[in-house]
Design an enzyme around this catalytic site. Structure first.
Site, PDB file in Angstrom:
ATOM      1  N   ASN A 142       0.203  -1.180   0.070  1.00  0.00           N
ATOM      2  CA  ASN A 142       0.040   0.129  -0.327  1.00  0.00           C
ATOM      3  C   ASN A 142       0.839   1.296   0.104  1.00  0.00           C
ATOM      4  O   ASN A 142       1.029   2.164  -1.156  1.00  0.00           O
ATOM      5  CB  ASN A 142      -0.465   0.177   0.931  1.00  0.00           C
ATOM      6  CG  ASN A 142      -1.750   1.150   0.962  1.00  0.00           C
ATOM      7  OD1 ASN A 142      -1.730   2.489   0.412  1.00  0.00           O
ATOM      8  ND2 ASN A 142      -3.351   0.635   1.700  1.00  0.00           N
ATOM      9  N   ASP A 143       1.643   1.683   1.441  1.00  0.00           N
ATOM     10  CA  ASP A 143       2.495   2.758   1.232  1.00  0.00           C
ATOM     11  C   ASP A 143       3.126   2.769   0.151  1.00  0.00           C
ATOM     12  O   ASP A 143       4.009   4.001  -0.538  1.00  0.00           O
ATOM     13  CB  ASP A 143       2.337   2.877   2.533  1.00  0.00           C
ATOM     14  CG  ASP A 143       1.706   3.304   3.950  1.00  0.00           C
ATOM     15  OD1 ASP A 143       0.196   3.546   3.263  1.00  0.00           O
ATOM     16  OD2 ASP A 143       1.569   3.067   4.434  1.00  0.00           O
ATOM     17  N   VAL A 144       4.181   1.797  -0.356  1.00  0.00           N
ATOM     18  CA  VAL A 144       4.883   1.434  -0.589  1.00  0.00           C
ATOM     19  C   VAL A 144       5.198   2.018  -2.185  1.00  0.00           C
ATOM     20  O   VAL A 144       5.802   2.206  -3.260  1.00  0.00           O
ATOM     21  CB  VAL A 144       5.949   0.442  -1.209  1.00  0.00           C
ATOM     22  CG1 VAL A 144       6.659   0.446   0.976  1.00  0.00           C
ATOM     23  CG2 VAL A 144       5.246  -0.799  -1.572  1.00  0.00           C
ATOM     24  N   VAL A 145       3.383   1.612  -2.328  1.00  0.00           N
ATOM     25  CA  VAL A 145       2.720   2.037  -4.357  1.00  0.00           C
ATOM     26  C   VAL A 145       2.462   3.750  -4.362  1.00  0.00           C
ATOM     27  O   VAL A 145       1.406   3.737  -5.326  1.00  0.00           O
ATOM     28  CB  VAL A 145       2.310   1.469  -4.798  1.00  0.00           C
ATOM     29  CG1 VAL A 145       3.424  -0.020  -4.863  1.00  0.00           C
ATOM     30  CG2 VAL A 145       1.246   0.546  -4.243  1.00  0.00           C
TER      31      VAL A 145
ATOM     32  N   ALA B  19       0.450   4.025   7.079  1.00  0.00           N
ATOM     33  CA  ALA B  19       0.125   5.148   7.251  1.00  0.00           C
ATOM     34  C   ALA B  19      -0.660   5.997   7.745  1.00  0.00           C
ATOM     35  O   ALA B  19      -0.896   7.280   8.115  1.00  0.00           O
ATOM     36  CB  ALA B  19       1.666   5.401   5.836  1.00  0.00           C
TER      37      ALA B  19
END
Lengths: 100, 464
Positions: free
Chosen positions: B391-394, B431
């Site tokens: 999620n957050d890394v994309v 996050a």
């Protein structure tokens, strides 16, 4: 004659640079085995725990030393087995013929 | 007697050399496995030769029996737990073994302080004991969070940082009292040692509570470095150079890895430690568009007619244990002539390299795995990007000024023609930031457990 403490300080300084140099070129895919492997290496704490327990003269020292040996031994064997298991998989997946 | 002591020191020197060689071999994929064996042989020799220390026999058989018993209990437990644990649970195993090393280092310092030391040895033991104790309880909290026995969300309360600072200060005060033993204080001298360790252990616990699950790659590497440092300091206090070298090398390696991990999130280590990242949620409502859901069959069609597919896995793949299904998916697609690559973000998952381990376990060849810098230019030429539980890394919000994620280097998956997002539900990432990607024109959501969903896509592919 340099005191033993300063000799140890020089050794530590050299070890720190060695550690940095040895690790700095590690590819991302090996981050986990490396962390787990260095986790195993600090298991050398077991040697210190054995010395501490071996030289203990009172029961409080013995009990704390014993706990330290148990924890250190778990660190060593657990760290080794975990690293070995992870690397075994990399070995396997690396040798597979390329797909496609 | 002199000969035995010399033999012991010689073995310790060789041990240190083999640790370095072992770690060096571990930094190349082809030699990595022999590396751990080299380090393992060295460790075995060092532990075995320690039993020959001449002075040990002067202290009677009780200590030697306890040494053997301790190794049997700890070693047996460590071995059994490590053999049985599933690959998906590796992050917490690394955390717990690391904590045990820290605990052992704290114990050694405690014994040295109980037995009485010179001023220099004493201050080394106090420092080593403090760091070891912090690493012990800190790793324990990390273990509980990763194991799911504790919420992964940061635990925050008013006055948290001042409290932590106070606890650390008290640990330092009692540590100094322990060394200086000033006369005329109200408490008995024997209380300094327990009080020192109580506050040191308490600080490790309290400082880890506000650190959330997604920051674990940084935290685990940092505690690894701290344990190494504690072992090195104990080595100083005991004049054991094998411990100095082993501990300091790990300290340096762990520090390096900690910085690499923090840099991968574009955050400072202190922000990770004290930021309580993810404790607050961003207000919704700035994003245009809507989420569009498709089912597994449609996803399979899209994948089957692609030329190039890039798979971006995240923690969701680990939670669902979907790596074997993902390998099956890769095989199916490759059989249909589709080129498949994997995009691995350095902090995807819960420890450094987490995704690589899981995919290797499933048998994905490691030349298919690409890190962020290699793969980012390739997304534009990909027909489909399959995001599995990341999620957050994309999240393209990382490019938007003012977002909590702003500045984090991400996988630029939104550049692809189509993006399929496999996701359990509509919730936000760790996050607490809404993911802009899900609302993009080229993005489609496939809801459900990652393992089940990938399984259904594989079934659908077989029928095509």
């Amino acid at each position: 004659m340099i005191s033993e403490l300063w000799t140890a300080a020089f050794i530590a300084m050299l070890a720190a640079f060695t550690g940095y140099e040895v690790i700095s070129r590690v590819p991302v895919i090996l981050h986990t085995p490396l962390m787990s492997g260095s986790n195993f290496v600090h298991g050398v704490v077991l040697v210190g725990a054995l010395v501490a327990l071996g030289f203990a003269t009172t029961w409080p020292e013995r009990i704390i030393g014993f706990v330290a040996v148990v924890l250190g031994a778990a660190n060593v064997t657990g760290g080794y087995v975990v690293t070995e298991r992870i690397l075994e998989m990399f070995d396997r997946s690396g040798r597979k013929p390329k797909g496609g | 007697m002199v000969a035995v002591t010399d033999a012991i020191e010689a073995v310790y020197v060789l041990t240190a050399a083999f640790f370095i060689l072992g770690l060096h071999r571990m930094s190349h994929p082809t030699t990595a496995r022999s590396g751990i064996v080299w380090a393992g042989c060295a460790m075995f020799a060092a532990v075995a030769i320690t039993f020959l220390t001449p002075e040990l026999f002067a202290n009677g058989a009780t200590n030697i029996a306890l040494m053997g018993l301790g190794i049997a209990i700890g070693g047996g437990f460590g071995y059994l737990a490590a053999v049985r644990v599933a690959m998906t649970d590796m992050p917490q195993m690394v955390a717990i073994y690391n904590g045990m090393g820290g605990g052992a280092a704290a114990g050694i310092a405690a014994v040295a302080l109980l037995a009485g030391t010179s001023a220099t040895e004493g201050s080394l033991a106090v420092t080593g004991g403090l760091i070891g104790a912090v690493s012990f309880t800190g790793s324990l909290i990390a273990f509980l969070k990763l194991q799911g026995w504790m919420r992964q969300k940061p635990v925050v309360y008013p006055g948290q940082q001042p409290t932590n600072l106070l606890v650390l200060a008290l640990a330092l005060v009692f540590g100094s009292l322990l060394l200086l033993r000033p006369a005329g204080l109200p408490f008995p001298g024997g209380a300094y040692l327990p009080a020192f360790f109580l506050f040191a252990l308490g600080f490790g616990l309290l400082m880890t509570l506000p650190i959330g699950g997604a920051d674990m790659p940084v935290v685990i590497s940092m505690f690894n470095a701290l344990t190494g440092l504690a072992v090195g300091l104990d080595g100083f206090a005991l004049s054991n150079y094998a411990m100095v070298v082993g501990g300091v090398i790990v300290g340096a390696a762990g520090t390096l890895l900690t910085l690499v991990m923090a840099r991968a999130m574009n955050r400072s280590v202190s922000n990770v430690l004290f930021g309580a990242f993810g404790a607050t949620e961003e207000a919704a409502g700035t994003i245009q568009g809507s989420m569009k859901a498709v089912d597994a069959d449609d996803a399979a069609v899209l994948l089957a007619y692609a030329n190039k597919v890039i798979i971006a896995p995240g923690y969701g793949m680990a939670v669902a244990q979907a790596q074997h299904k993902v390998k099956e998916l890769m095989d199916q697609l490759e059989a249909k002539g589709v080129q498949v690559k994997f995009a691995i973000h350095p902090v995807a998952g819960r420890m450094p390299g987490h995704m690589n381990v899981l995919l290797a376990e499933a048998g994905v060849p490691y030349d298919h795995l690409n890190d962020r810098e290699e793969i980012n230019p390739e997304f534009a030429s990909a027909d489909v990007v399959l995001v599995i539980g990341a999620n957050d890394v994309v999240n393209p919000a990382a490019r938007r000024q003012g977002s909590p994620l702003f500045g984090m280097p991400i996988l630029e998956v939104d550049a692809a023609k189509n993006v399929l997002v496999l996701k359990r539900g509509q919730g936000r990432g760790f996050a607490g930031v809404e993911n802009d990607l899900f609302y993009k024109e080229n993005a489609r959501m496939v809801y459900g457990d990652a393992q089940e969903t990938v399984g259904r896509i594989v079934q659908a592919l077989k029928k095509l």
